[in-house]
Enzyme design. Sequence first.
Site, PDB file in Angstrom:
ATOM      1  N   LYS A 199       0.952  -1.089   0.027  1.00 46.08           N
ATOM      2  CA  LYS A 199       0.062   0.112  -0.080  1.00 46.08           C
ATOM      3  C   LYS A 199       0.760   1.319  -0.140  1.00 46.08           C
ATOM      4  O   LYS A 199       0.624   2.163  -0.889  1.00 46.08           O
ATOM      5  CB  LYS A 199      -1.157  -0.037   1.120  1.00 46.08           C
ATOM      6  CG  LYS A 199      -2.083   1.078   1.212  1.00 46.08           C
ATOM      7  CD  LYS A 199      -2.903   1.116   2.612  1.00 46.08           C
ATOM      8  CE  LYS A 199      -1.849   1.546   3.648  1.00 46.08           C
ATOM      9  NZ  LYS A 199      -2.582   2.036   4.957  1.00 46.08           N
ATOM     10  N   ASP A 230      -6.305   1.007   0.495  1.00 44.62           N
ATOM     11  CA  ASP A 230      -6.566   1.105   2.069  1.00 44.62           C
ATOM     12  C   ASP A 230      -7.691   0.929   2.539  1.00 44.62           C
ATOM     13  O   ASP A 230      -8.653   0.216   1.693  1.00 44.62           O
ATOM     14  CB  ASP A 230      -6.062   2.627   2.332  1.00 44.62           C
ATOM     15  CG  ASP A 230      -6.989   3.563   1.945  1.00 44.62           C
ATOM     16  OD1 ASP A 230      -8.161   3.311   1.209  1.00 44.62           O
ATOM     17  OD2 ASP A 230      -7.022   4.882   2.624  1.00 44.62           O
TER      18      ASP A 230
END
Length: 234
Positions: free
Chosen positions: A128, A146
């Site tokens: 991420k 996310d």
Amino acid sequence: MPAPETHTGLVRRARKIDRMLAETYPDARCELDFDNPFQLLVVTVLSAQTTDRRVNAVRPTLFAAYPTPAAMAAADRAHLEQIVGPLGFFRAKTESLLKLSAALVERYDGQVPPRLVDLVTLPGVGRKTANVVLGDAFGVPGITVDTHFGRLARRFGWTEETDPVKVEHAIGALFPKRDWVMLNHHLIWHGRRRCHAKKPACGACPIARLCPSYGEGPTDPVAAAALVKTQGPA
Ligand code: SF4
């Protein structure tokens, strides 16, 4: 009963949602401030378990004291802990910054590498974070799954996957690569402002007509409008 959505129908609906979110949030962008890839990498690591606004508040002091990976790798631990203290988990965050900076100096000549395969080998950097840095600092398309992105992608009926890597691939298949970076920002902004985890503002949502989860939050326009936030969390 309506016919099940075809893949082509899903692609069209997904892209229309993205266009409508782009109109709704014309200022959508990374809400973390940064001047270069190193700063973005560091502030993204620091943003775990806190808000972007709090990270933005400590950023000037942090980079005035330690502007480069070499400077940060040689930082006085107690001083670094004091700077990142307002973000919580200050010991763990300081440790992450020291290790991350040292790895950049030792393995990448003090530069942030612009490739996913390299970024994910750095201490404390997952997929991420790597995709945030690639997209926003290097302009390399990546999908950043996310908590907001995953929740909204499932609410929109774009995927049923819960594993972030599977979500990344499923959504990547619905959009051209050139749209990926802004798609991240559109979903994250919508998740922070309207499509909250608890009580989404369905009655004040511009894409309600295209969303199979309409009704998960209040549909009354007045009750929904009260849930809309004008900026990200403080
Ligand atoms: S209609 Fe409700 S669940 Fe769907 S995107 Fe809008 S706020 Fe989220």
